[in-house]
Enzyme design. Structure first.
Site, PDB file in Angstrom:
ATOM      1  N   TRP A 136       0.700  -1.291   0.104  1.00  0.00           N
ATOM      2  CA  TRP A 136      -0.017   0.096   0.109  1.00  0.00           C
ATOM      3  C   TRP A 136       0.838   1.350  -0.180  1.00  0.00           C
ATOM      4  O   TRP A 136       0.454   2.311  -0.562  1.00  0.00           O
ATOM      5  CB  TRP A 136      -0.898   0.134   1.273  1.00  0.00           C
ATOM      6  CG  TRP A 136      -0.221  -0.287   2.484  1.00  0.00           C
ATOM      7  CD1 TRP A 136      -0.029  -1.737   3.088  1.00  0.00           C
ATOM      8  CD2 TRP A 136       0.742   0.683   3.198  1.00  0.00           C
ATOM      9  NE1 TRP A 136       0.889  -1.392   4.458  1.00  0.00           N
ATOM     10  CE2 TRP A 136       1.403  -0.128   4.328  1.00  0.00           C
ATOM     11  CE3 TRP A 136       0.947   1.839   3.350  1.00  0.00           C
ATOM     12  CZ2 TRP A 136       2.195   0.429   5.434  1.00  0.00           C
ATOM     13  CZ3 TRP A 136       1.735   2.508   4.015  1.00  0.00           C
ATOM     14  CH2 TRP A 136       2.322   1.807   5.168  1.00  0.00           C
ATOM     15  N   ASN A 137       2.306   1.115   0.274  1.00  0.00           N
ATOM     16  CA  ASN A 137       2.804   2.455   0.681  1.00  0.00           C
ATOM     17  C   ASN A 137       3.066   3.339  -0.495  1.00  0.00           C
ATOM     18  O   ASN A 137       3.272   4.531  -0.436  1.00  0.00           O
ATOM     19  CB  ASN A 137       4.023   2.251   1.547  1.00  0.00           C
ATOM     20  CG  ASN A 137       5.061   1.443   0.823  1.00  0.00           C
ATOM     21  OD1 ASN A 137       4.633   0.455   0.059  1.00  0.00           O
ATOM     22  ND2 ASN A 137       6.318   1.383   1.256  1.00  0.00           N
ATOM     23  N   LYS A 160      -2.619  -8.522  -7.181  1.00  0.00           N
ATOM     24  CA  LYS A 160      -3.005  -8.714  -6.071  1.00  0.00           C
ATOM     25  C   LYS A 160      -2.760  -7.758  -5.268  1.00  0.00           C
ATOM     26  O   LYS A 160      -1.456  -7.585  -4.671  1.00  0.00           O
ATOM     27  CB  LYS A 160      -2.701 -10.109  -5.544  1.00  0.00           C
ATOM     28  CG  LYS A 160      -3.561 -10.329  -3.996  1.00  0.00           C
ATOM     29  CD  LYS A 160      -3.193  -9.574  -2.741  1.00  0.00           C
ATOM     30  CE  LYS A 160      -3.948  -9.839  -1.546  1.00  0.00           C
ATOM     31  NZ  LYS A 160      -4.163  -8.731  -0.708  1.00  0.00           N
ATOM     32  N   HIS A 161      -3.483  -6.357  -4.962  1.00  0.00           N
ATOM     33  CA  HIS A 161      -2.763  -5.363  -4.336  1.00  0.00           C
ATOM     34  C   HIS A 161      -3.299  -5.438  -2.588  1.00  0.00           C
ATOM     35  O   HIS A 161      -4.049  -6.450  -2.558  1.00  0.00           O
ATOM     36  CB  HIS A 161      -3.538  -3.888  -4.908  1.00  0.00           C
ATOM     37  CG  HIS A 161      -2.676  -2.940  -5.115  1.00  0.00           C
ATOM     38  ND1 HIS A 161      -1.691  -2.858  -4.020  1.00  0.00           N
ATOM     39  CD2 HIS A 161      -2.522  -1.911  -5.923  1.00  0.00           C
ATOM     40  CE1 HIS A 161      -0.852  -1.551  -4.293  1.00  0.00           C
ATOM     41  NE2 HIS A 161      -1.244  -1.182  -5.262  1.00  0.00           N
ATOM     42  N   ALA A 162      -2.638  -4.769  -1.759  1.00  0.00           N
ATOM     43  CA  ALA A 162      -2.860  -4.534  -0.508  1.00  0.00           C
ATOM     44  C   ALA A 162      -4.623  -4.190  -0.418  1.00  0.00           C
ATOM     45  O   ALA A 162      -5.015  -3.453  -1.191  1.00  0.00           O
ATOM     46  CB  ALA A 162      -2.055  -3.418  -0.055  1.00  0.00           C
ATOM     47  N   GLY A 212       6.923  -6.065  -0.136  1.00  0.00           N
ATOM     48  CA  GLY A 212       6.178  -6.294   1.058  1.00  0.00           C
ATOM     49  C   GLY A 212       6.949  -6.608   2.287  1.00  0.00           C
ATOM     50  O   GLY A 212       8.260  -6.624   2.391  1.00  0.00           O
ATOM     51  N   GLU A 234      11.051  -7.942  -3.114  1.00  0.00           N
ATOM     52  CA  GLU A 234      11.698  -6.758  -2.512  1.00  0.00           C
ATOM     53  C   GLU A 234      10.937  -6.540  -1.222  1.00  0.00           C
ATOM     54  O   GLU A 234       9.738  -6.203  -0.940  1.00  0.00           O
ATOM     55  CB  GLU A 234      11.311  -5.523  -3.571  1.00  0.00           C
ATOM     56  CG  GLU A 234      12.201  -4.186  -2.879  1.00  0.00           C
ATOM     57  CD  GLU A 234      11.402  -3.336  -2.159  1.00  0.00           C
ATOM     58  OE1 GLU A 234      11.602  -3.488  -0.858  1.00  0.00           O
ATOM     59  OE2 GLU A 234      10.687  -2.448  -2.495  1.00  0.00           O
ATOM     60  N   CYS A 268      10.316   1.565   2.378  1.00  0.00           N
ATOM     61  CA  CYS A 268      11.528   0.200   2.735  1.00  0.00           C
ATOM     62  C   CYS A 268      12.916   1.063   2.391  1.00  0.00           C
ATOM     63  O   CYS A 268      13.797   0.773   3.137  1.00  0.00           O
ATOM     64  CB  CYS A 268      11.229  -0.743   1.697  1.00  0.00           C
ATOM     65  SG  CYS A 268       9.679  -1.783   2.168  1.00  0.00           S
ATOM     66  N   GLU A 365      12.432  -3.269  11.476  1.00  0.00           N
ATOM     67  CA  GLU A 365      12.134  -1.972  10.837  1.00  0.00           C
ATOM     68  C   GLU A 365      11.034  -1.076  11.364  1.00  0.00           C
ATOM     69  O   GLU A 365      10.151  -1.631  11.653  1.00  0.00           O
ATOM     70  CB  GLU A 365      11.746  -2.449   9.422  1.00  0.00           C
ATOM     71  CG  GLU A 365      11.280  -1.381   8.257  1.00  0.00           C
ATOM     72  CD  GLU A 365      10.946  -1.817   7.134  1.00  0.00           C
ATOM     73  OE1 GLU A 365      11.124  -0.936   6.058  1.00  0.00           O
ATOM     74  OE2 GLU A 365      10.650  -2.718   6.926  1.00  0.00           O
TER      75      GLU A 365
END
Length: 461
Positions: A136-137, A160-162, A212, A234, A268, A365
């Site tokens: 989503w970011n 397949k998105h968030a 993700g 990633e 990230c 993180e």
């Protein structure tokens, strides 16, 4: 997690969606397979025409799509517009260069003769439908940096998105349809995470890419490995930002603020661990903390806002837990550190010093506007602190000493080293990480070749 638009600035649920049923998922998989049979035979010029048209449409829709992004995940609207513009740039970059990047290659004559061949050609052929599991970011950019090279290579995409950015996901499907890509070339699957394995195991899906979390990457990689399917991952990052005595401190501190709070710190590749030589630690800390304090936190729809809300209530709680754990273990709060009394999922720009390896934030993180400061006695200690992380996405170093630059480039365990600047993705630069930040590369020629069948064509004498 429901598939819904929930405004993080207010906590209000604005729209919900039903997940696709088994019959509709099957229809879309069949459409992807059928589209690939045709799309793979089109010319680069035909694909480029459609990709440029998609870029034009995205620019025309820039303001509207930016407001959708901001409503769904809280990105300051000015940054959301910039994200859309960056996507259009990448689409045109691949439209202009895909044919050259995937052109047939011929090994040197001497190598060919050694093999007994009269001619050998290396050809890049598309694989088929590729499943993209995206976060989503950066809800546009993360998708486009997969979709543009994949479609230009002759593949087709299944997104397949968030679950918290369904409107953005549907806008992307509509964008490629309006641009003229045939039905099935790019489809959004409104499904929950529990359906991903079934789709990935379908024999019509040939590969997957995921951006993700580490657990999500491990799950997708495990399924894909069991099915012997290619993946690009990633994952997380806790990037170091190293400042040495020869650095331009004013500039290093100014850029450090942007590097930490881009996208409200939910990136990230945002710098998260600031490792500063003892000789300049106090001077840098003062400048950096002042810059963090001066940021405008507010309504993400306000053009002046620099830091908006975090994407979810859970995201803010996770960040608070890391900060509270560090403070209880002895970290010093130089600014921020307390939840504001206001609606929405806001958290203030925060700087923590006196970090120790026992603190969770040293290993995990921090996905939000929280920076950690480390003091390093020399270059060797700076490298050791930087590498003392399970992640290795990118890194930033500030020095005007060429010998130090060489050491950092040689010794930092990361997919990128940015000297006297902040990490940023660009269509021309390969992007990806090391260690638990994942594997494979996106963007540049490396990204477009990830989902190609690299084929040797051998002709006898």
């Amino acid at each position: 997690m429901p598939i819904a638009t929930v405004n993080p600035a207010t906590g209000e649920t604005l729209k919900t969606y039903d997940a696709l049923g088994a019959e509709e998922i099957e229809r879309r998989l069949a459409a992807a397979e059928a589209a690939f049979r045709t799309h793979r035979t089109t010319t680069f010029a035909e694909r480029a025409l459609l990709m440029r048209r998609a870029a034009d449409l995205l620019e025309e829709d820039q303001q509207d799509i930016a407001r959708v992004i901001t409503t769904e995940m809280g990105k300051p609207v000015k940054q959301a517009r910039a994200e859309a513009a960056k996507c259009a740039k990448a689409m045109r970059w691949y439209a202009e260069r895909a044919e050259e990047l995937l052109a047939d290659e011929e090994p040197a004559d001497v190598d060919v003769k050694d093999s007994g061949a009269s001619r050998v050609i290396v050809r890049y052929r598309p694989l088929g439908p590729v499943l993209a599991v995206m976060p989503w970011n950066f809800p546009l950019w993360q998708v486009i940096r997969f979709a543009a090279p994949a479609l230009m290579a002759g593949n087709v995409g299944l997104l397949k998105h968030a679950s918290n950015v369904p409107q953005t996901a549907l806008c992307l499907e509509d964008l490629f349809r309006r641009a003229g890509f045939p039905e099935g070339c790019f489809q959004t699957l409104l499904i929950g995470s529990g359906e991903v394995e079934k789709v990935l195991r379908d024999p019509r899906v040939k590969a997957a890419t995921l951006t993700g979390s580490e657990p999500a990457g491990r799950s997708v990689a495990s399924v894909a490995g069991d099915e012997i399917k290619k993946t690009v991952l990633e994952l997380g990052g806790s990037d170091p930002y190293i400042v040495m005595p020869s650095a331009d401190l004013d500039r290093a501190a100014q850029v450090a603020v942007t590097a930490r709070v881009q996208n409200t710190g939910q990136s990230c590749i945002a710098a998260k661990r600031f490792i500063v030589h003892s000789d300049v630690f106090d001077a840098f800390a003062e400048r950096f903390t002042a810059g963090m304090k001066a940021l405008k936190v507010g309504d993400p729809m306000d053009e002046e806002t620099e830091v908006g809300p975090l994407y979810s209530e859970r995201g803010r709680a996770d960040l608070e837990e890391l900060v509270d754990d560090a403070v209880e273990a002895g970290a010093t709060v130089l600014c921020g550190g307390e939840r504001p009394d206001r609606p929405g999922w806001y958290y203030p720009p925060t700087v923590l010093a006196d970090i120790t390896p026992e603190m969770r934030i040293h290993r995990e993180e921090a996905f939000g506007p929280v920076a950690t400061l480390y003091r390093a006695a020399d270059l060797d200690e700076a490298v050791a602190i930087a590498n003392d992380s399970p992640f290795g996405l990118s890194s930033n170093v500030w020095t005007r000493n060429g010998t130090e630059v060489d050491r950092f480039v040689q010794d930092l365990e990361a997919g990128g080293v940015y000297v006297n600047g902040m990490t940023a993705s660009h269509p021309a630069f390969p992007f990806g990480g090391a260690k638990r930040s994942g594997y494979g590369r996106e963007l540049a020629e490396h990204g477009i070749r990830e989902f190609c069948n690299i084929t040797t064509v051998w002709h006898g004498a």
